[in-house]
Scaffold this motif. Structure first.
Motif, PDB file in Angstrom:
ATOM      1  N   PHE A 173       0.833  -1.210   0.000  1.00 38.38           N
ATOM      2  CA  PHE A 173       0.000   0.000   0.000  1.00 38.38           C
ATOM      3  C   PHE A 173       0.866   1.259   0.000  1.00 38.38           C
ATOM      4  O   PHE A 173       0.553   2.224  -0.699  1.00 38.38           O
ATOM      5  CB  PHE A 173      -0.958  -0.014   1.192  1.00 38.38           C
ATOM      6  N   VAL A 174       1.925   1.245   0.781  1.00 39.96           N
ATOM      7  CA  VAL A 174       2.794   2.418   0.888  1.00 39.96           C
ATOM      8  C   VAL A 174       3.402   2.766  -0.473  1.00 39.96           C
ATOM      9  O   VAL A 174       3.307   3.902  -0.940  1.00 39.96           O
ATOM     10  CB  VAL A 174       3.902   2.190   1.945  1.00 39.96           C
ATOM     11  N   VAL A 175       4.014   1.792  -1.129  1.00 47.20           N
ATOM     12  CA  VAL A 175       4.679   2.075  -2.409  1.00 47.20           C
ATOM     13  C   VAL A 175       3.683   2.251  -3.547  1.00 47.20           C
ATOM     14  O   VAL A 175       3.978   2.960  -4.518  1.00 47.20           O
ATOM     15  CB  VAL A 175       5.754   1.020  -2.760  1.00 47.20           C
ATOM     16  N   SER A 176       2.497   1.661  -3.421  1.00 50.26           N
ATOM     17  CA  SER A 176       1.471   1.901  -4.442  1.00 50.26           C
ATOM     18  C   SER A 176       1.008   3.345  -4.399  1.00 50.26           C
ATOM     19  O   SER A 176       0.844   3.990  -5.442  1.00 50.26           O
ATOM     20  CB  SER A 176       0.282   0.957  -4.246  1.00 50.26           C
ATOM     21  N   VAL A 177       0.793   3.866  -3.198  1.00 46.54           N
ATOM     22  CA  VAL A 177       0.420   5.276  -3.068  1.00 46.54           C
ATOM     23  C   VAL A 177       1.524   6.156  -3.639  1.00 46.54           C
ATOM     24  O   VAL A 177       1.266   7.075  -4.417  1.00 46.54           O
ATOM     25  CB  VAL A 177       0.124   5.640  -1.592  1.00 46.54           C
ATOM     26  N   GLU A 178       2.761   5.870  -3.263  1.00 47.99           N
ATOM     27  CA  GLU A 178       3.866   6.673  -3.779  1.00 47.99           C
ATOM     28  C   GLU A 178       3.921   6.633  -5.299  1.00 47.99           C
ATOM     29  O   GLU A 178       4.015   7.669  -5.964  1.00 47.99           O
ATOM     30  CB  GLU A 178       5.201   6.207  -3.198  1.00 47.99           C
ATOM     31  N   GLY A 179       3.831   5.442  -5.864  1.00 48.14           N
ATOM     32  CA  GLY A 179       3.899   5.302  -7.320  1.00 48.14           C
ATOM     33  C   GLY A 179       2.772   6.014  -8.037  1.00 48.14           C
ATOM     34  O   GLY A 179       2.994   6.695  -9.046  1.00 48.14           O
ATOM     35  N   VAL A 180       1.559   5.889  -7.538  1.00 49.10           N
ATOM     36  CA  VAL A 180       0.408   6.514  -8.195  1.00 49.10           C
ATOM     37  C   VAL A 180       0.484   8.042  -8.077  1.00 49.10           C
ATOM     38  O   VAL A 180       0.181   8.752  -9.040  1.00 49.10           O
ATOM     39  CB  VAL A 180      -0.924   5.950  -7.644  1.00 49.10           C
ATOM     40  N   VAL A 181       0.895   8.540  -6.922  1.00 51.52           N
ATOM     41  CA  VAL A 181       1.031   9.998  -6.768  1.00 51.52           C
ATOM     42  C   VAL A 181       2.110  10.526  -7.715  1.00 51.52           C
ATOM     43  O   VAL A 181       1.896  11.516  -8.425  1.00 51.52           O
ATOM     44  CB  VAL A 181       1.323  10.387  -5.305  1.00 51.52           C
ATOM     45  N   ILE A 182       3.261   9.872  -7.756  1.00 46.47           N
ATOM     46  CA  ILE A 182       4.333  10.312  -8.654  1.00 46.47           C
ATOM     47  C   ILE A 182       3.856  10.283 -10.097  1.00 46.47           C
ATOM     48  O   ILE A 182       4.020  11.259 -10.842  1.00 46.47           O
ATOM     49  CB  ILE A 182       5.605   9.447  -8.475  1.00 46.47           C
TER      50      ILE A 182
END
Length: 159
Positions: free
Chosen positions: A136-145
């Motif tokens: 969840f953490v890296v998915s949020v980061e990836g989608v925001v970027i």
């Protein structure tokens, strides 16, 4: 005003990691707090390092320094995203999840193996929970970027 590719990527990455940090705090230190840091299952060494042994983690003792370094790392994540953007799916959301998957494989897996498991003796079931949280953490980061980078790289602000 026009923004360059690398500035756009750096800002997108810094914002992405800011949101990833919020999700991380929620999952690891709120939702998972009892089982990860206050259960009989957890390694005494990990609990001691996080809560008792001096110096305590920088995120606890100097959150400003922690966030400054984190934002810099996020800018680097944004730069890597910009560098590989053409290799990711064209769709913004899919490219964000793909990049999140790359971050999970290259960052979270190694970190969890090397620090909590290898150095602190964390048991495998808790390691699995943390790896699940990392999705969840890296998915949020990836989608925001991906969202910010694609939005601003496709506008008249970008050159």
């Amino acid at each position: 005003m026009r923004y360059g590719k690398w500035v756009t990527a750096g800002v997108a990455g810094s914002i992405g990691i800011f949101f990833a940090n919020l999700i991380s705090q929620l999952l690891f230190f709120q939702l998972g707090n009892d089982i990860l840091f206050h259960s009989e299952q957890q390694s005494d060494k990990l609990i001691a390092v996080m809560t008792q042994m001096e110096p305590l983690p920088v995120m606890e003792t100097d959150p400003g320094v922690y966030m400054t370094i984190s934002l810099f790392i996020g800018a680097l994540h944004g730069g890597v995203f910009a560098y590989i953007r053409d290799s990711l799916p064209e769709n913004t959301i899919k490219s964000g999840f793909a990049y999140g998957g790359i971050l999970w494989v290259l960052m979270a897996l190694y970190f969890e193996f090397h620090v909590p498991f290898n150095m602190f003796g964390e048991p495998l079931p808790l390691l699995g929970l943390e790896l699940f949280f990392w999705v969840f953490v890296v998915s949020v980061e990836g989608v925001v970027i991906s969202t910010l980078y694609d939005r601003f790289s496709n506008s008249e602000l970008f050159y």
